[in-house]
Design a protein around this motif. Structure first.
Motif, PDB file in Angstrom:
ATOM      1  N   GLU A 172      -7.678   2.470   4.640  1.00  0.00           N
ATOM      2  CA  GLU A 172      -6.911   1.605   3.746  1.00  0.00           C
ATOM      3  C   GLU A 172      -5.930   0.802   4.576  1.00  0.00           C
ATOM      4  OE1 GLU A 172      -3.807   1.769  -0.081  1.00  0.00           O
ATOM      5  OE2 GLU A 172      -4.892   3.564   0.552  1.00  0.00           O
ATOM      6  N   ALA A 226       0.833  -1.198   0.000  1.00  0.00           N
ATOM      7  CA  ALA A 226       0.000   0.000   0.000  1.00  0.00           C
ATOM      8  C   ALA A 226       0.870   1.251   0.000  1.00  0.00           C
ATOM      9  CB  ALA A 226      -0.911   0.006   1.223  1.00  0.00           C
ATOM     10  N   ALA A 258     -15.263   9.075   4.116  1.00  0.00           N
ATOM     11  CA  ALA A 258     -13.805   9.116   4.196  1.00  0.00           C
ATOM     12  C   ALA A 258     -13.328  10.151   5.188  1.00  0.00           C
ATOM     13  CB  ALA A 258     -13.210   9.413   2.811  1.00  0.00           C
ATOM     14  N   GLY A 311      -3.368  -2.504   1.017  1.00  0.00           N
ATOM     15  CA  GLY A 311      -4.114  -1.784  -0.010  1.00  0.00           C
ATOM     16  C   GLY A 311      -5.603  -2.074   0.011  1.00  0.00           C
ATOM     17  N   ALA A 312      -6.031  -3.061   0.807  1.00  0.00           N
ATOM     18  CA  ALA A 312      -7.451  -3.397   0.886  1.00  0.00           C
ATOM     19  C   ALA A 312      -8.237  -2.206   1.448  1.00  0.00           C
ATOM     20  CB  ALA A 312      -7.665  -4.632   1.758  1.00  0.00           C
ATOM     21  N   GLN A 313      -9.414  -1.971   0.877  1.00  0.00           N
ATOM     22  CA  GLN A 313     -10.273  -0.889   1.343  1.00  0.00           C
ATOM     23  C   GLN A 313     -11.175  -1.424   2.453  1.00  0.00           C
ATOM     24  OE1 GLN A 313      -9.726   2.293   0.063  1.00  0.00           O
ATOM     25  NE2 GLN A 313      -8.025   1.111  -0.813  1.00  0.00           N
ATOM     26  N   ALA A 315     -13.978   5.135   6.534  1.00  0.00           N
ATOM     27  CA  ALA A 315     -13.203   4.496   5.463  1.00  0.00           C
ATOM     28  C   ALA A 315     -11.721   4.474   5.838  1.00  0.00           C
ATOM     29  CB  ALA A 315     -13.401   5.244   4.157  1.00  0.00           C
ATOM     30  N   GLN A 319      -3.600  12.431   5.757  1.00  0.00           N
ATOM     31  CA  GLN A 319      -3.885  11.127   6.352  1.00  0.00           C
ATOM     32  C   GLN A 319      -2.952  10.849   7.533  1.00  0.00           C
ATOM     33  OE1 GLN A 319      -3.864   8.001   3.354  1.00  0.00           O
ATOM     34  NE2 GLN A 319      -6.066   8.227   3.132  1.00  0.00           N
ATOM     35  N   GLY A 337     -15.721  -2.996  -1.115  1.00  0.00           N
ATOM     36  CA  GLY A 337     -15.223  -2.909  -2.482  1.00  0.00           C
ATOM     37  C   GLY A 337     -16.285  -2.383  -3.418  1.00  0.00           C
ATOM     38  N   ARG A 343       0.839   2.963  -4.610  1.00  0.00           N
ATOM     39  CA  ARG A 343       0.427   1.573  -4.429  1.00  0.00           C
ATOM     40  C   ARG A 343       1.203   0.692  -5.410  1.00  0.00           C
ATOM     41  NH1 ARG A 343      -5.722  -0.716  -5.453  1.00  0.00           N
ATOM     42  NH2 ARG A 343      -5.402  -2.844  -4.691  1.00  0.00           N
ATOM     43  N   GLY A 360     -17.787   1.023  -1.359  1.00  0.00           N
ATOM     44  CA  GLY A 360     -16.764   1.840  -0.727  1.00  0.00           C
ATOM     45  C   GLY A 360     -17.056   3.321  -0.809  1.00  0.00           C
ATOM     46  N   GLN A 361     -17.797   3.741  -1.831  1.00  0.00           N
ATOM     47  CA  GLN A 361     -18.125   5.155  -1.986  1.00  0.00           C
ATOM     48  C   GLN A 361     -19.163   5.620  -0.972  1.00  0.00           C
ATOM     49  OE1 GLN A 361     -19.302   5.671  -6.075  1.00  0.00           O
ATOM     50  NE2 GLN A 361     -17.372   4.878  -6.890  1.00  0.00           N
TER      51      GLN A 361
END
Length: 221
Positions: free
Chosen positions: A159, A59, A217, A139-141, A157, A120, A208, A98, A212-213
């Motif tokens: 990562e 990530a 966030a 890298g997984a959401q 949210a 972040q 995913g 990434r 995810g949207q």
């Protein structure tokens, strides 16, 4: 008499002695051609070099480990790659973007800086050591379900940066039934998630696609 002489000339086959020079010449051509082909292949193989290649997804901002890297043979004029003999210089650096398996590393992809994206922060969570968590890849959401009780729950949210080991004290003190994970979240959610960590009330979920949207966030108004 003339017809008989013509018939004799047409049916006459070359003797073994006459065909031998032609066979020898053909053999010489094949041997020389094979030698030239072998020499060409040897020269071609000598014009290759090994470069550092990513073997595990990393990530953005995550520290690169030796297990994340391998090597690949490429033409030696592939000037943008990092030579394999410099792999020790890459280990311990952070990914500036990434990195996916199969990527040939270039100097722009790694940095000595922490590599956290602007706005972040990274936090370490201790979560249940389940097969689900152990199979997560950098890298997984994720959606972090924070809080509970009268305060209700809030989804944040995140990562995934890395997954530790239950016996890895470097990521925090955990019990045998827990495993540490490092996540990156928006800085506005730091207080919310930090309070959830203190209350032991943070549960990660893999998300995913369009789902995810729908996970915020950022936190606050």
């Amino acid at each position: 008499m003339a017809k008989e002489q013509t018939r004799t000339q047409v049916s006459r086959l070359p003797s073994t002695r006459e065909s031998r020079p032609a066979l020898i010449a053909l053999a010489v051509v094949l041997i020389v051609g094979g030698a030239l082909a072998s020499g060409f292949l040897a020269l071609q193989s000598g014009n290759r070099a090994f470069y550092v290649q990513v073997t595990s997804e990393v990530a953005q901002g995550a520290q690169i480990t030796e297990n994340d890297l391998g090597r690949v043979s490429l033409p030696e004029d592939f000037g943008s790659g990092i030579p394999a003999d410099q792999v020790d210089d890459v280990v311990g650096q952070s990914a500036t973007t990434r990195l996916l398996p199969g990527t040939v590393l270039t100097p722009e992809m790694v940095s000595d800086d922490v590599g956290i994206a602007a706005g972040q922060t990274q936090l370490t969570l201790s979560v249940d050591s389940s097969p689900f968590v152990q199979r997560l890849q950098p890298g997984a959401q994720l959606a972090l379900n924070v809080g509970g009780g009268d305060a209700g729950r809030q989804a944040v949210a995140a990562e995934l940066v890395s997954v530790g080991d239950a016996s890895d004290g470097g990521l925090g003190s955990v019990s045998g039934n827990e495993i540490p994970i490092v996540v990156a979240i928006d800085l506005s959610c730091l207080n919310v998630v930090a309070q959830g960590i203190e209350d032991n009330a943070v549960t990660p979920a893999l998300i995913g696609g369009d789902a995810g949207q729908r996970v915020p966030a950022t936190c606050g108004s």
